[in-house]
Design a protein around this motif. Structure first.
Motif, PDB file in Angstrom:
ATOM      1  N   ILE A   1       0.862  -1.177   0.000  1.00  0.00           N
ATOM      2  CA  ILE A   1       0.000   0.000   0.000  1.00  0.00           C
ATOM      3  C   ILE A   1       0.902   1.232   0.000  1.00  0.00           C
ATOM      4  O   ILE A   1       1.866   1.319   0.760  1.00  0.00           O
ATOM      5  N   TYR A   2       0.505   2.205  -0.879  1.00  0.00           N
ATOM      6  CA  TYR A   2       1.301   3.431  -1.033  1.00  0.00           C
ATOM      7  C   TYR A   2       0.443   4.656  -0.694  1.00  0.00           C
ATOM      8  O   TYR A   2      -0.636   4.831  -1.233  1.00  0.00           O
TER       9      TYR A   2
ATOM     10  N   MET B   1      -3.923  11.283  -7.324  1.00  0.00           N
ATOM     11  CA  MET B   1      -4.829  10.401  -6.572  1.00  0.00           C
ATOM     12  C   MET B   1      -6.272  10.878  -6.664  1.00  0.00           C
ATOM     13  O   MET B   1      -7.195  10.088  -6.498  1.00  0.00           O
ATOM     14  N   LYS B   2      -6.475  12.168  -6.966  1.00  0.00           N
ATOM     15  CA  LYS B   2      -7.833  12.706  -7.074  1.00  0.00           C
ATOM     16  C   LYS B   2      -8.430  12.542  -8.465  1.00  0.00           C
ATOM     17  O   LYS B   2      -9.592  12.846  -8.675  1.00  0.00           O
TER      18      LYS B   2
ATOM     19  N   LYS C   1      -9.543   6.899  -8.772  1.00  0.00           N
ATOM     20  CA  LYS C   1     -10.519   6.750  -7.670  1.00  0.00           C
ATOM     21  C   LYS C   1     -10.853   5.276  -7.372  1.00  0.00           C
ATOM     22  O   LYS C   1     -10.952   4.909  -6.206  1.00  0.00           O
ATOM     23  N   PRO C   2     -11.016   4.430  -8.409  1.00  0.00           N
ATOM     24  CA  PRO C   2     -11.347   3.028  -8.071  1.00  0.00           C
ATOM     25  C   PRO C   2     -10.233   2.299  -7.296  1.00  0.00           C
ATOM     26  O   PRO C   2     -10.498   1.292  -6.628  1.00  0.00           O
TER      27      PRO C   2
ATOM     28  N   THR D   1      -8.570   3.479   1.932  1.00  0.00           N
ATOM     29  CA  THR D   1      -8.336   4.287   3.119  1.00  0.00           C
ATOM     30  C   THR D   1      -7.641   3.401   4.151  1.00  0.00           C
ATOM     31  O   THR D   1      -8.142   2.349   4.535  1.00  0.00           O
ATOM     32  N   HIS D   2      -6.462   3.823   4.601  1.00  0.00           N
ATOM     33  CA  HIS D   2      -5.679   3.058   5.574  1.00  0.00           C
ATOM     34  C   HIS D   2      -5.209   4.004   6.672  1.00  0.00           C
ATOM     35  O   HIS D   2      -4.494   4.964   6.409  1.00  0.00           O
ATOM     36  N   ASN D   3      -5.645   3.763   7.897  1.00  0.00           N
ATOM     37  CA  ASN D   3      -5.337   4.593   9.059  1.00  0.00           C
ATOM     38  C   ASN D   3      -5.727   6.062   8.805  1.00  0.00           C
ATOM     39  O   ASN D   3      -5.007   6.980   9.155  1.00  0.00           O
ATOM     40  N   GLY D   4      -6.855   6.293   8.118  1.00  0.00           N
ATOM     41  CA  GLY D   4      -7.359   7.642   7.865  1.00  0.00           C
ATOM     42  C   GLY D   4      -6.654   8.352   6.721  1.00  0.00           C
ATOM     43  O   GLY D   4      -6.907   9.529   6.459  1.00  0.00           O
ATOM     44  N   LYS D   5      -5.756   7.644   6.034  1.00  0.00           N
ATOM     45  CA  LYS D   5      -5.052   8.223   4.907  1.00  0.00           C
ATOM     46  C   LYS D   5      -5.538   7.574   3.626  1.00  0.00           C
ATOM     47  O   LYS D   5      -5.890   6.398   3.619  1.00  0.00           O
TER      48      LYS D   5
END
Length: 171
Positions: A2-3, A23-24, A29-30, A34-38
């Motif tokens: 995961i990056y 990333m936007k 988008k697909p 979301t990992h630890n709120g990031k």
């Protein structure tokens, strides 16, 4: 793996702002996780971001090539337009010469026309002049005839008063 945006920027050698911007994108988008709120992406998302970067890099190169082509086309058009301007200037010079010649011809024609009108006035006034001369001639002839009549009548009167001897010696 995961990056997040920081890892993406380090891995792809881009700024964090560019990583967030990519990333936007709707294509990415697909792949967002979301990992630890990031917001993060997996391997497929990272590949998709790489593709977007290649697309942007290719489009920038293509736009630079297109800009160069446009610049060359502009320079060619400027040269063509300069040639057209020179050609039109030459045509205007020729037309100016032709207009000058036409003006001279018109002036000469007007002078000739004016001279012709003056000749016509003289010719038209001739009958009046002839008539006036005829009247003067008739008047002169009439006066001469009247003088001759007066003289001959005076001589007749003198003849009647003369005696026989005077008539014989004066003839």
């Amino acid at each position: 793996m995961i990056y997040d945006a920081f890892k993406i920027s380090k891995h792809l050698n881009i700024s964090k702002v560019t990583a967030y911007a990519k990333m936007k994108l709707p294509e990415i988008k697909p792949f967002i996780i979301t990992h630890n709120g990031k917001s993060c992406v997996d391997e497929k998302g990272l590949d998709a971001i790489k593709q977007c970067l290649k697309y942007n890099h290719n489009s920038q190169a293509e736009s630079e090539v297109a800009a160069t082509d446009v610049t060359l086309l502009k320079e060619d058009m400027v040269d063509i337009l300069k040639d057209n301007i020179e050609f039109i200037k030459q045509q205007l010079t020729v037309k100016d010469g032709q207009l000058y010649d036409i003006n001279k011809l018109l002036e000469n024609t007007q002078i000739l026309f004016k001279q012709e009108q003056e000749k016509n006035k003289i010719v038209l006034s001739l009958p009046q002049t002839i008539k006036e001369h005829d009247i003067q001639l008739v008047n002169t002839l009439t006066q001469s005839l009247e003088k001759q009549r007066a003289i001959s009548e005076a001589e007749k009167v003198l003849h009647k008063k003369k005696g026989i001897l005077q008539r014989l010696f004066y003839k």
